[in-house]
Design a protein around this motif. Structure first.
Motif, short mmCIF file in Angstrom:
data_model
loop_
_atom_site.label_atom_id
_atom_site.label_comp_id
_atom_site.label_asym_id
_atom_site.label_seq_id
_atom_site.Cartn_x
_atom_site.Cartn_y
_atom_site.Cartn_z
N TRP A 98 0.39 9.84 6.16
CA TRP A 98 -0.18 9.24 4.95
C TRP A 98 -0.49 7.61 5.22
N VAL A 99 0.13 7.11 6.22
CA VAL A 99 0.01 5.64 6.30
C VAL A 99 -1.42 5.27 6.29
N THR A 100 -2.25 5.65 6.68
CA THR A 100 -3.68 5.24 6.64
C THR A 100 -4.24 5.69 5.06
N ARG A 101 -3.81 6.50 4.37
CA ARG A 101 -4.36 6.85 3.06
C ARG A 101 -3.17 6.14 2.00
N ALA A 102 -2.22 5.38 2.14
CA ALA A 102 -1.75 4.86 0.94
C ALA A 102 -2.32 4.35 0.15
N PRO A 103 -1.97 4.98 -1.24
CA PRO A 103 -2.91 4.54 -2.37
C PRO A 103 -2.77 2.81 -2.98
#
Ligand SMILES: [Fe+2]
Ligand SMILES: [Fe+2]
Ligand SMILES: [Fe+2]
Lengths: 252, 320
Positions: B57-62
């Motif tokens: 989820w690092v690349t999709r953290a909001p």
């Protein structure tokens, strides 16, 4: 100084840091050595941190109340102002290091000069960021040398990476209208003098790494003006922005 | 056992009973060494494999703030892996061997990381529950009998509690948000609750290692004690979030002063341990891929270091 030009300039700085930090963060958990996983995450952390300060300030300068997150998460490809180099894929570790080095060497001289910017707030950001960037340059230079002058395989991989990425190095020091305006107002340094320093630094490290700079390469640009990004940026944004786009207008 | 060995073993146990720390150069029974290598390396592998579901989820953290915090957390976990490999190496095994055991499936890692991270809320649930469960175990291990392991734990525990608070805060934000966000949080709790309880291992009756580890004071509490402690600490936190723990049998037992909770699905537990979890195969493939694709980098670094040293020696010789 035209407001919009300064905004554009800050976006360039912020977007470079954000997109390269994002790319590096793709390595997280997959690095070739645990220590290097940590080191790359470290650089990613610095860069996303810098992006936050820069985009926050960009939003302030723009004066429309946009936050760092609105700028990062709600702009599409055409409104991004990072150079093409930073959006190039990670490839193997050789490509990642070469991309990092080609960027760091530029960023180092750029931020060193920005510490003398006529803009007080940018000066403060630059002073803090420069220390981090100096470390990034040391790290990527060391790995350029280590891998270039390592084994036959590592040498070949590094040379191949250099051939692939060199065409995106020209844009870093390309002088655009925004750069001329920033120079006139003392906000930013003259990219022509940065180019001299950059070329020297790159040549020195490439030589020590026993690599050869590609001759007569076509230099592709279009990222920092937003005229033409590569196809990669859209996918970066699709990932980066997914949650904000799927669940609009929420606090996270 | 010959008398000399017997005397050493008795002396060793006396030191353990007196709560002295055992240090790398001290005499120790072979089985003690083996148990520690197994446990410390399993712990180290867990830190490293644990980077994968969060790295997901690092690349999709909001938000950028969340991205930075998540990156920093995962970096901490990598650091924990490093200290722990270091602690294992004091027992006379090197990292390369330990990785080999991981990649061939000989060594285990915490099964919790064989579950997928499917939503942003999972970054909250992992911090809150998975780091939370790890803390229960690790706080105990700060008093473990092997010195280097105990000291690594002291350092690690501080960071783990920070991770737990950070995870909880992610969920708190979601639970104070929109209905969709609250739903996301509930769904995440539903998926992570039972696997988190499983992190404490088999029940005391089924645990093969517990008694010996207790006698050696490697462990100081049993799996079931730690699990109960975790449930007691965590249920009120779920209440505060306004989330429902997915266990119809969960209720406060006034007489015991503890929560009663439902039976763990032990068939699932053993199945995942055996390799049949939702992501076992993928996690191992990701680790092996990183290792194999990194081989040329490690070789080059070594080759360069050797060249450099040789050049320095030649320079010295030339001067002399
Ligand atoms: Fe950890
Ligand atoms: Fe841990
Ligand atoms: Fe942690």
């Amino acid at each position: 100084m035209p407001h919009s030009a300064f905004f554009e300039y800050l976006l360039r700085l912020g977007d470079n840091a954000l997109i390269l930090g994002h790319r590096l963060s793709e390595w997280c958990g997959h690095g070739p050595i645990l220590e290097q996983d940590i080191a790359m995450t470290n650089i990613a952390l610095d860069q996303v941190g810098q992006a936050r300060s820069l985009l926050q300030y960009a939003g302030q300068v723009e004066g429309k109340g946009r936050t760092e997150d609105q700028l990062a998460y709600l702009r599409d490809v055409g409104d991004y102002r990072n150079v093409l180099l930073v959006e190039q894929p990670n490839g193997d570790f050789a490509h990642t290091i070469t991309r990092q080095f080609l960027f760091d060497a530029f960023n180092y001289f750029q931020f060193e000069a920005l510490k003398q910017s006529s803009d007080e707030h940018l000066r403060a950001i630059a002073a803090k960021s420069f220390k981090e960037i100096a470390y990034h340059l040391r790290y990527s230079s060391e790995w350029m040398i280590r891998l270039g002058d390592g084994t036959e395989e590592s040498h070949q991989r590094m040379q191949a990476a250099l051939e692939d990425l060199w065409m995106f190095s020209g844009e870093l020091t390309e002088v655009t209208e925004v750069d001329e305006l920033m120079l006139e107002t003392g906000v930013a340094p003259d990219l022509r003098s940065i180019k001299k320093l950059y070329d020297e630094k790159v040549a020195a490290i490439v030589q020590e790494a026993t690599l050869v700079l590609p001759a007569d390469t076509w230099m592709q640009s279009g990222g920092k003006t937003g005229q033409m990004h590569s196809e990669h940026l859209g996918f970066i944004l699709a990932e980066l922005q997914f949650v904000q786009r799927a669940y609009p207008g929420m606090e996270w | 056992m010959d008398p000399k060995q017997k005397a050493l073993a008795e002396q060793f146990q006396a030191r353990i009973d007196a709560d002295e720390k055992i240090e790398p150069k001290d005499w120790m029974p072979d089985a003690y060494r083996k148990t520690l290598i197994r446990q410390i390396s399993q712990h180290a592998h867990s830190e490293v494999v644990g980077m994968l579901p969060e790295g997901n989820w690092v690349t999709r953290a909001p938000s950028l703030r969340r991205k930075v915090a998540l990156l920093a957390k995962i970096q901490d976990e990598a650091g924990h892996g490093l200290y722990l490999y270091g602690a294992a190496e004091t027992l006379g095994i090197d990292r390369e061997e330990l990785l080999e055991e991981l990649h061939t499936g000989k060594a285990k890692y915490s099964s919790i990381f064989n579950y997928p991270s499917l939503s942003w809320a999972d970054m909250g649930a992992i911090g809150w529950l998975v780091d939370g469960a790890a803390i229960m175990n690790q706080v105990m291990l700060t008093r473990t009998s092997y010195g280097p392991y105990a000291r690594a734990m002291v350092r690690i525990c501080k960071e783990e509690s920070f991770h737990q608070r950070q995870g909880y805060e992610i969920l708190l934000t979601l639970c104070r948000g929109t209905e969709a966000q609250k739903q996301m949080a509930q769904d995440s709790l539903n998926r992570w609750w039972w696997p988190s309880l499983m992190m404490f291992g088999p029940s005391d009756e089924a645990s093969t290692h517990t008694q010996q580890s207790m006698d050696w004071r490697i462990k100081r509490k049993t799996n079931d004690e730690l699990r109960q402690q975790f449930v007691d600490a965590t249920v009120p936190q779920a209440d505060f979030l306004g989330l429902t723990v997915p266990d119809p049998d969960l209720k406060w037992n006034e007489a015991r002063g503890h929560y009663d909770f439902g039976e763990i699905d032990w068939a699932e537990f053993w199945n995942v341990v055996k390799g049949n979890g939702p992501c076992n195969r993928q996690r191992m493939q990701a680790r092996i891929k990183a290792h194999e694709e990194g081989a040329w980098v490690r070789e080059a670094a070594m080759a360069y270091a050797e060249k450099r040293q040789k050049r320095q020696e030649e320079r010295k010789a030339a001067v002399a």
